[in-house]
Design a protein around this motif. Structure first.
Motif, PDB file in Angstrom:
ATOM      1  N   LEU A  96       7.833   4.402  -2.775  1.00 11.34           N
ATOM      2  CA  LEU A  96       8.093   3.127  -2.381  1.00 11.34           C
ATOM      3  C   LEU A  96       9.233   2.566  -3.424  1.00 11.34           C
ATOM      4  CD1 LEU A  96       7.174   0.346  -1.502  1.00 11.34           C
ATOM      5  CD2 LEU A  96       5.765   0.065  -3.637  1.00 11.34           C
TER       6      LEU A  96
ATOM      7  N   GLU B 255       4.269   9.697  -1.322  1.00 12.02           N
ATOM      8  CA  GLU B 255       5.208   8.648  -0.671  1.00 12.02           C
ATOM      9  C   GLU B 255       5.815   8.028  -1.942  1.00 12.02           C
ATOM     10  OE1 GLU B 255       3.573   6.896   3.464  1.00 12.02           O
ATOM     11  OE2 GLU B 255       2.889   5.860   1.694  1.00 12.02           O
TER      12      GLU B 255
ATOM     13  N   CYS C 223       6.181   5.004 -12.062  1.00 13.65           N
ATOM     14  CA  CYS C 223       6.707   4.085 -11.580  1.00 13.65           C
ATOM     15  C   CYS C 223       8.237   3.917 -12.364  1.00 13.65           C
ATOM     16  CB  CYS C 223       6.253   2.755 -12.173  1.00 13.65           C
ATOM     17  SG  CYS C 223       4.625   2.607 -11.354  1.00 13.65           S
TER      18      CYS C 223
ATOM     19  N   SER D 118       0.970  -1.273  -0.001  1.00 16.28           N
ATOM     20  CA  SER D 118      -0.175  -0.057  -0.055  1.00 16.28           C
ATOM     21  C   SER D 118       0.865   1.230   0.151  1.00 16.28           C
ATOM     22  CB  SER D 118      -0.820   0.073   1.511  1.00 16.28           C
ATOM     23  OG  SER D 118       0.010   0.043   2.354  1.00 16.28           O
ATOM     24  N   LEU D 119       0.234   2.298  -0.525  1.00 15.78           N
ATOM     25  CA  LEU D 119       1.161   3.404  -0.747  1.00 15.78           C
ATOM     26  C   LEU D 119       0.227   4.977  -0.617  1.00 15.78           C
ATOM     27  CD1 LEU D 119       4.163   4.167  -1.234  1.00 15.78           C
ATOM     28  CD2 LEU D 119       3.405   4.322  -3.911  1.00 15.78           C
ATOM     29  N   GLU D 120       0.757   5.717  -0.005  1.00 15.10           N
ATOM     30  CA  GLU D 120      -0.096   6.852   0.179  1.00 15.10           C
ATOM     31  C   GLU D 120       0.300   8.023  -0.950  1.00 15.10           C
ATOM     32  OE1 GLU D 120      -2.725   7.588   1.742  1.00 15.10           O
ATOM     33  OE2 GLU D 120      -2.721   6.145   3.369  1.00 15.10           O
TER      34      GLU D 120
ATOM     35  N   ALA E 244       2.791   9.903  -6.262  1.00  9.88           N
ATOM     36  CA  ALA E 244       3.578   8.778  -5.441  1.00  9.88           C
ATOM     37  C   ALA E 244       4.531   8.140  -6.493  1.00  9.88           C
ATOM     38  CB  ALA E 244       2.473   7.636  -5.187  1.00  9.88           C
TER      39      ALA E 244
ATOM     40  N   ILE F 186       0.765   8.014  -9.982  1.00  5.68           N
ATOM     41  CA  ILE F 186       1.793   7.025  -9.406  1.00  5.68           C
ATOM     42  C   ILE F 186       2.921   6.855 -10.735  1.00  5.68           C
ATOM     43  CG2 ILE F 186       2.264   4.712  -8.519  1.00  5.68           C
ATOM     44  CD1 ILE F 186      -0.809   4.881  -7.990  1.00  5.68           C
TER      45      ILE F 186
ATOM     46  N   SER G 237      13.179   6.560   0.190  1.00  8.31           N
ATOM     47  CA  SER G 237      11.964   5.982   0.463  1.00  8.31           C
ATOM     48  C   SER G 237      11.265   6.012   1.427  1.00  8.31           C
ATOM     49  CB  SER G 237      12.124   4.282   0.165  1.00  8.31           C
ATOM     50  OG  SER G 237      12.963   3.887  -0.674  1.00  8.31           O
ATOM     51  N   ASP G 238       9.856   6.159   1.460  1.00  4.59           N
ATOM     52  CA  ASP G 238       9.019   5.898   2.669  1.00  4.59           C
ATOM     53  C   ASP G 238       8.825   4.610   3.100  1.00  4.59           C
ATOM     54  OD1 ASP G 238       8.630   9.206   3.190  1.00  4.59           O
ATOM     55  OD2 ASP G 238       7.906   8.565   0.971  1.00  4.59           O
ATOM     56  N   LYS G 239       8.932   3.794   1.934  1.00  3.57           N
ATOM     57  CA  LYS G 239       8.404   2.295   2.161  1.00  3.57           C
ATOM     58  C   LYS G 239       9.308   1.569   1.519  1.00  3.57           C
ATOM     59  CE  LYS G 239       3.444   2.753   3.793  1.00  3.57           C
ATOM     60  NZ  LYS G 239       2.195   3.117   3.133  1.00  3.57           N
TER      61      LYS G 239
ATOM     62  N   ILE H 264       6.960   4.632  -7.651  1.00  2.00           N
ATOM     63  CA  ILE H 264       7.370   3.394  -7.412  1.00  2.00           C
ATOM     64  C   ILE H 264       8.852   3.197  -7.760  1.00  2.00           C
ATOM     65  CG2 ILE H 264       6.897   0.901  -7.238  1.00  2.00           C
ATOM     66  CD1 ILE H 264       3.890   1.587  -7.170  1.00  2.00           C
TER      67      ILE H 264
END
Ligand SMILES: Nc1ncnc2c1ncn2[C@@H]1O[C@H](COP(=O)(O)OP(=O)(O)OP(=O)(O)O)[C@@H](O)[C@H]1O
Ligand SMILES: [Mg+2]
Lengths: 256, 219
Positions: free
Chosen positions: A32, A30, A172, A25-27, A201, A170, A216-218, A203
């Motif tokens: 990832l 953020e 990527c 999951s991603l806000e 966001a 998002i 990264s945050d995650k 990725i």
């Protein structure tokens, strides 16, 4: 519920199960990072998110809306919530750097006008807007250059500007620097760092642990087609739980 | 008769040759692209049909195909050729040439399209291009670049193949040259015809190199 939710994503190539239950999951705002050994399905995950591959199970939910479930294709407009920067750039060789950005922008804008969606241009022409994005990645002087006349790092920056111009929610990146000389990775990472923003966001699939840790945050660690570990970078890098992650991290450290 | 007199008296033949050449090109290139799409069609029967078409066109002599085109109304439908009108001969020539060359062009296009980089399709897809936009804006210019030399080759062959229209009695340049040669008892008309064919081929080669320069990007 987070802005992006991936639940038990499954993807088979023929009889081989490549992704067997990816959840993350991603806000908004953020970043990832997706890490893992070669062949564990990192590229496949990005391809599924970007609708380049149909999925065989699980859910992808963006903004509370299930946009892709159990292999059902979604509408074109949904695809543009995602943007993808390829490992090997995939710029269009017949167009200049500027045109590589302008053309998709122009075509998207035309479609948006028809469907009543929000404009991408805020009153400017597609060309002016494309030029702004080129400047954003520091290549305003290269607008007339063709891809074959650019260095790898410059090509990747054009590719980033091209994806960015469509305002994906998002964005990527698939190993954005792995096709580059070490000397050129810095300029691309600098651009990616500068893109961190509250309404977008990102990725990033990467083998550069230092960069992942920093930006990264995650972090998601993939192994055997599953999210083996998922959490904040401090957890993933600071206190890895599984044996797989521990041995992966020590292997990566040896490389650096 | 000197060479320039001969060239002058061949002028109508030259005109016919040029017309056959230009019209065949104008029809066979787009037709070739259409045949290529048919050949690449995902529906098996359609693809097989076009495959068969291509193989027949490439596997039988062009001269024979011209005969078939010309006599088809009579043998297939019992229509006397006189009733087909004055220009039937010319129409049959253009149809025969176009259908034949479309098959060759289709195979050249197919080679260019199937060798296109998959990454280009994917980049276009994630940028939201439709299938038509992907083909015409991204893939086709690259295909064009890749196939230009092979297409030019084929066009040069066409310049010379126009003389085959002679076989069904179309009075193009070669026919005119032959007539003149026997009337004057001289080889000069043949030389004159050769010069014109050669000049046309040079023109095609020049045009092709211009096109290649225009498509200066590297794929
Ligand atoms: N089109 C395909 N057909 C069949 N198998 C595929 C296909 N694409 C990928 N695979 C397989 O799926 C697995 C995952 O591939 P993927 O490219 O996603 O790995 P990755 O994690 O990105 O690896 P790397 O770090 O080397 O880029 C691999 O075992 C690969 O062989
Ligand atoms: Mg990969």
């Amino acid at each position: 519920m987070a802005y992006l939710e991936v639940k038990d994503l499954v993807k088979n190539y023929g009889k081989t199960r490549v992704l067997g239950g990816i959840s993350l999951s991603l806000e908004r705002g953020e970043v990832l990072s997706v890490i893992g050994s070669s062949g564990e399905g990192k590229t496949t995950l990005l391809r599924c998110l970007n609708n380049l591959e149909p999925i065989d199970g699980g859910k992808i939910i963006v903004g509370g809306e299930e946009i892709y479930s159990d292999g059902k294709r979604r509408a074109l407009k949904e695809r543009l919530k995602f943007g993808l920067v390829f490992q090997n750039f995939n710029l269009f060789p017949q167009y200049s750097a500027l045109e590589n950005i302008r053309l998709p922008l122009f075509l998207s804008e035309k479609r948006r006008l028809k469907t009543g969606a929000e404009s991408l241009l805020s009153g400017k022409t597609a060309e002016e807007t494309a030029r702004e994005y080129l400047a954003l990645v520091g290549l305003e002087s290269k607008e007339k250059s063709f891809p074959s006349e650019l260095s790898g790092g410059q090509k990747q920056r054009v590719a980033i500007a091209r994806a960015l111009a469509l305002k994906p929610e998002i964005l990527c990146f698939d190993e954005p620097t792995s096709a580059l000389d070490p000397a050129l990775t810095g300029e691309v990472l600098k651009v990616i760092r500068s893109l961190k923003r509250t309404d977008r966001a990102m990725i990033i699939v990467t083998h550069q642990m230092g960069f992942a840790k920093e930006i990264s945050d995650k972090v998601a660690f993939l192994a055997d087609g599953k999210t083996e570990e998922f959490g904040a970078p401090s957890e993933i890098f600071g206190s890895p739980q599984s044996e797989k992650l521990k041995s992966f991290l020590s292997g990566e450290k040896d490389l650096e | 008769m000197n060479l320039s007199d001969i060239l002058w008296s061949l002028r109508y033949g030259v005109l016919y040759t040029a017309e056959i050449f230009a019209l065949t090109l104008a029809f066979s290139l787009p037709l070739g692209l259409a045949v290529c799409f048919g050949r690449l069609c995902r529906l098996k029967p359609v693809s097989l049909l076009f495959r068969f078409y291509i193989s027949v066109m490439r596997g039988t002599p062009l001269m024979l195909q011209l005969f078939v085109a010309y006599f088809l109304p009579y043998y297939a439908f019992g229509i006397p050729l006189k009733r087909m009108g004055e220009s039937w001969l010319f129409i049959a020539v253009i149809a025969g040439f176009s259908l034949n060359y479309a098959a060759y062009f289709a195979e050249i296009f197919r080679g260019g399209i199937t060798s296109a980089d998959k990454g280009q399709h994917e980049a276009a897809a994630v940028l939201g291009f439709t299938r038509a936009q992907t083909f015409f804006r991204v893939i086709f210019p690259q295909v064009l670049k890749r196939v230009t030399p092979a297409i030019a080759n084929e066009i040069i062959t066409l310049v010379k193949d126009t003389s085959l229209a002679f076989a069904i009695g179309q009075a193009e340049m070669f026919t005119a040259a032959k007539r003149l040669a026997s009337k004057e008892v001289s080889m000069l008309p043949y030389l004159a015809a050769a010069i014109v064919y050669y000049a046309l081929c040079l023109l095609v080669a020049f045009a092709a190199s211009r096109v290649e320069k225009r498509l200066s990007f590297s794929v």
